[in-house]
Design a protein around this motif. Structure first.
Motif, PDB file in Angstrom:
ATOM      1  N   PRO A  83       0.810 -12.190   2.040  1.00 26.86           N
ATOM      2  CA  PRO A  83      -0.502 -11.663   1.689  1.00 26.86           C
ATOM      3  C   PRO A  83      -0.904 -12.070   0.270  1.00 26.86           C
ATOM      4  O   PRO A  83      -0.057 -12.413  -0.541  1.00 26.86           O
ATOM      5  N   ILE A  84      -2.208 -11.997   0.020  1.00 24.33           N
ATOM      6  CA  ILE A  84      -2.703 -12.394  -1.299  1.00 24.33           C
ATOM      7  C   ILE A  84      -2.182 -11.437  -2.376  1.00 24.33           C
ATOM      8  O   ILE A  84      -1.852 -10.294  -2.088  1.00 24.33           O
ATOM      9  N   THR A  85      -2.124 -11.926  -3.603  1.00 29.85           N
ATOM     10  CA  THR A  85      -1.664 -11.120  -4.726  1.00 29.85           C
ATOM     11  C   THR A  85      -2.780 -10.193  -5.180  1.00 29.85           C
ATOM     12  O   THR A  85      -3.936 -10.608  -5.322  1.00 29.85           O
ATOM     13  N   ARG A  86      -2.422  -8.950  -5.393  1.00 32.58           N
ATOM     14  CA  ARG A  86      -3.346  -7.945  -5.935  1.00 32.58           C
ATOM     15  C   ARG A  86      -2.693  -7.306  -7.148  1.00 32.58           C
ATOM     16  O   ARG A  86      -1.488  -7.037  -7.144  1.00 32.58           O
ATOM     17  N   ILE A  87      -3.504  -7.050  -8.156  1.00 28.30           N
ATOM     18  CA  ILE A  87      -3.026  -6.325  -9.334  1.00 28.30           C
ATOM     19  C   ILE A  87      -3.865  -5.063  -9.441  1.00 28.30           C
ATOM     20  O   ILE A  87      -5.095  -5.131  -9.474  1.00 28.30           O
ATOM     21  N   MET A  88      -3.167  -3.931  -9.460  1.00 22.86           N
ATOM     22  CA  MET A  88      -3.827  -2.634  -9.509  1.00 22.86           C
ATOM     23  C   MET A  88      -3.448  -1.927 -10.802  1.00 22.86           C
ATOM     24  O   MET A  88      -2.364  -2.149 -11.341  1.00 22.86           O
ATOM     25  N   ARG A  89      -4.342  -1.056 -11.277  1.00 26.13           N
ATOM     26  CA  ARG A  89      -4.036  -0.228 -12.446  1.00 26.13           C
ATOM     27  C   ARG A  89      -3.934   1.218 -11.971  1.00 26.13           C
ATOM     28  O   ARG A  89      -4.742   1.674 -11.165  1.00 26.13           O
ATOM     29  N   TYR A  90      -2.906   1.910 -12.448  1.00 23.45           N
ATOM     30  CA  TYR A  90      -2.680   3.310 -12.080  1.00 23.45           C
ATOM     31  C   TYR A  90      -2.333   4.132 -13.310  1.00 23.45           C
ATOM     32  O   TYR A  90      -1.981   3.588 -14.359  1.00 23.45           O
ATOM     33  N   GLN A  91      -2.354   5.429 -13.124  1.00 20.53           N
ATOM     34  CA  GLN A  91      -1.738   6.361 -14.059  1.00 20.53           C
ATOM     35  C   GLN A  91      -0.430   6.779 -13.404  1.00 20.53           C
ATOM     36  O   GLN A  91      -0.397   7.139 -12.221  1.00 20.53           O
ATOM     37  N   TYR A  92       0.662   6.678 -14.160  1.00 14.84           N
ATOM     38  CA  TYR A  92       1.966   7.045 -13.634  1.00 14.84           C
ATOM     39  C   TYR A  92       2.782   7.641 -14.775  1.00 14.84           C
ATOM     40  O   TYR A  92       2.896   7.018 -15.837  1.00 14.84           O
ATOM     41  N   GLU A  93       3.288   8.826 -14.580  1.00 12.15           N
ATOM     42  CA  GLU A  93       4.035   9.556 -15.596  1.00 12.15           C
ATOM     43  C   GLU A  93       3.246   9.654 -16.910  1.00 12.15           C
ATOM     44  O   GLU A  93       3.794   9.489 -17.992  1.00 12.15           O
ATOM     45  N   GLY A  94       1.957   9.878 -16.796  1.00 16.28           N
ATOM     46  CA  GLY A  94       1.095  10.057 -17.961  1.00 16.28           C
ATOM     47  C   GLY A  94       0.732   8.780 -18.694  1.00 16.28           C
ATOM     48  O   GLY A  94       0.143   8.833 -19.768  1.00 16.28           O
ATOM     49  N   LYS A  95       1.076   7.624 -18.129  1.00 13.83           N
ATOM     50  CA  LYS A  95       0.798   6.341 -18.785  1.00 13.83           C
ATOM     51  C   LYS A  95       0.015   5.427 -17.859  1.00 13.83           C
ATOM     52  O   LYS A  95       0.094   5.532 -16.641  1.00 13.83           O
ATOM     53  N   ALA A 102       3.858  -7.768  -4.139  1.00 12.56           N
ATOM     54  CA  ALA A 102       4.898  -8.761  -3.877  1.00 12.56           C
ATOM     55  C   ALA A 102       4.295  -9.971  -3.172  1.00 12.56           C
ATOM     56  O   ALA A 102       3.387  -9.833  -2.357  1.00 12.56           O
ATOM     57  N   PRO A 103       4.834 -11.163  -3.457  1.00 19.48           N
ATOM     58  CA  PRO A 103       4.303 -12.364  -2.819  1.00 19.48           C
ATOM     59  C   PRO A 103       4.605 -12.427  -1.322  1.00 19.48           C
ATOM     60  O   PRO A 103       3.835 -12.983  -0.567  1.00 19.48           O
ATOM     61  N   CYS A 104       5.704 -11.852  -0.893  1.00 20.06           N
ATOM     62  CA  CYS A 104       6.014 -11.925   0.537  1.00 20.06           C
ATOM     63  C   CYS A 104       7.272 -11.152   0.856  1.00 20.06           C
ATOM     64  O   CYS A 104       8.126 -10.952   0.000  1.00 20.06           O
ATOM     65  N   CYS A 105       7.340 -10.773   2.059  1.00 19.31           N
ATOM     66  CA  CYS A 105       8.550 -10.338   2.760  1.00 19.31           C
ATOM     67  C   CYS A 105       9.436  -9.386   1.964  1.00 19.31           C
ATOM     68  O   CYS A 105       9.006  -8.328   1.589  1.00 19.31           O
ATOM     69  N   ASP A 106      10.661  -9.798   1.702  1.00 21.00           N
ATOM     70  CA  ASP A 106      11.633  -8.924   1.047  1.00 21.00           C
ATOM     71  C   ASP A 106      11.630  -9.042  -0.477  1.00 21.00           C
ATOM     72  O   ASP A 106      12.600  -8.655  -1.124  1.00 21.00           O
ATOM     73  N   GLN A 107      10.556  -9.541  -1.043  1.00 20.61           N
ATOM     74  CA  GLN A 107      10.475  -9.667  -2.496  1.00 20.61           C
ATOM     75  C   GLN A 107       9.929  -8.367  -3.084  1.00 20.61           C
ATOM     76  O   GLN A 107       9.260  -7.591  -2.418  1.00 20.61           O
ATOM     77  N   TYR A 108      10.225  -8.137  -4.345  1.00 17.53           N
ATOM     78  CA  TYR A 108       9.810  -6.911  -5.011  1.00 17.53           C
ATOM     79  C   TYR A 108       8.376  -7.000  -5.549  1.00 17.53           C
ATOM     80  O   TYR A 108       7.972  -8.014  -6.088  1.00 17.53           O
ATOM     81  N   SER A 109       7.646  -5.889  -5.453  1.00 19.58           N
ATOM     82  CA  SER A 109       6.427  -5.735  -6.227  1.00 19.58           C
ATOM     83  C   SER A 109       6.875  -5.308  -7.624  1.00 19.58           C
ATOM     84  O   SER A 109       8.042  -4.948  -7.820  1.00 19.58           O
ATOM     85  N   GLN A 121      10.418  -1.905 -10.067  1.00 16.56           N
ATOM     86  CA  GLN A 121       9.970  -2.606  -8.868  1.00 16.56           C
ATOM     87  C   GLN A 121      10.001  -1.568  -7.750  1.00 16.56           C
ATOM     88  O   GLN A 121      11.041  -1.341  -7.135  1.00 16.56           O
ATOM     89  N   PRO A 122       8.867  -0.906  -7.507  1.00 16.06           N
ATOM     90  CA  PRO A 122       8.861   0.286  -6.653  1.00 16.06           C
ATOM     91  C   PRO A 122       9.031   0.051  -5.156  1.00 16.06           C
ATOM     92  O   PRO A 122       9.409   0.966  -4.435  1.00 16.06           O
ATOM     93  N   ASP A 123       8.757  -1.142  -4.691  1.00 16.17           N
ATOM     94  CA  ASP A 123       8.920  -1.406  -3.262  1.00 16.17           C
ATOM     95  C   ASP A 123       9.319  -2.850  -3.048  1.00 16.17           C
ATOM     96  O   ASP A 123       9.334  -3.647  -3.963  1.00 16.17           O
ATOM     97  N   GLY A 124       9.678  -3.155  -1.810  1.00 15.29           N
ATOM     98  CA  GLY A 124      10.145  -4.493  -1.476  1.00 15.29           C
ATOM     99  C   GLY A 124      11.658  -4.562  -1.497  1.00 15.29           C
ATOM    100  O   GLY A 124      12.339  -3.541  -1.561  1.00 15.29           O
ATOM    101  N   LYS A 129      12.639  -0.344  -0.469  1.00 14.08           N
ATOM    102  CA  LYS A 129      12.521   0.760  -1.414  1.00 14.08           C
ATOM    103  C   LYS A 129      12.587   0.316  -2.868  1.00 14.08           C
ATOM    104  O   LYS A 129      12.737   1.142  -3.762  1.00 14.08           O
ATOM    105  N   GLY A 130      12.486  -0.980  -3.117  1.00 13.24           N
ATOM    106  CA  GLY A 130      12.466  -1.481  -4.484  1.00 13.24           C
ATOM    107  C   GLY A 130      13.813  -1.415  -5.171  1.00 13.24           C
ATOM    108  O   GLY A 130      14.857  -1.363  -4.534  1.00 13.24           O
ATOM    109  N   ASP A 131      13.750  -1.374  -6.523  1.00 12.93           N
ATOM    110  CA  ASP A 131      14.991  -1.392  -7.306  1.00 12.93           C
ATOM    111  C   ASP A 131      15.524   0.008  -7.606  1.00 12.93           C
ATOM    112  O   ASP A 131      16.551   0.158  -8.259  1.00 12.93           O
TER     113      ASP A 131
END
Length: 152
Positions: A83-95, A102-109, A121-124, A129-131
């Motif tokens: 799938p195409i690359t997406r970059i998202m901005r979030y608030q996480y732990e107050g920051k 992730a670029p594909c398959c079993d790679q990490y986001s 690396q939260p998923d992939g 389940k990431g790292d």
């Protein structure tokens, strides 16, 4: 040997024997009364390859940090990912954090802080389940904004 040749000839002859096949075309109209009903959708030129989220997040119009511009340039220098690359901005732990898909398959986001340092690396990966450094990211992220997605 002669028996084997005879068996092969018999097999070929029976396989190629003339068989009667009857093909008919129905002459009764379909139950709906129309051949061009809603049963078959019209062809479309819409993209049916790239997945489309049911949720369309709000776009981020703030200035992008230099490190993020460099990451975007690096993605654009490669061939288009699926799938195409997406970059998202979030608030996480107050920051404020930036999530790059992730670029594909079993790679990490990847999740970065505002200075471009990799936080986790939260998923992939093989488990999906990431790292393990931010297992609550999906549950606790908030204020989603699209920063960039590959336009190709």
């Amino acid at each position: 040997m002669r028996l084997l040749s005879f068996a092969a000839a018999l097999l070929l002859t029976s396989a190629c024997a003339h068989q009667q096949v009857s093909v008919t075309t129905p002459t009764t109209p379909p139950a709906s009364g129309s051949v061009s009903g809603t049963d078959t959708p019209a062809p479309t030129s819409a993209n049916t390859v790239d997945p489309v989220s049911r949720y369309v997040p709000e776009s981020d119009t703030t200035a992008r940090p230099q490190w993020l511009k460099a990451r975007i340039a690096a993605v654009l220098a490669e061939r288009k990912r699926n799938p195409i690359t997406r970059i998202m901005r979030y608030q996480y732990e107050g920051k404020t954090v930036y999530y790059q898909s992730a670029p594909c398959c079993d790679q990490y986001s990847q999740v970065f802080d505002t200075k471009g340092k990799l936080i986790c690396q939260p998923d992939g990966g093989i488990t999906g389940k990431g790292d393990g450094k931010c297992p609550d990211f999906e549950k606790n992220k908030s204020n989603e904004k699209v920063v960039w997605q590959d336009p190709r």
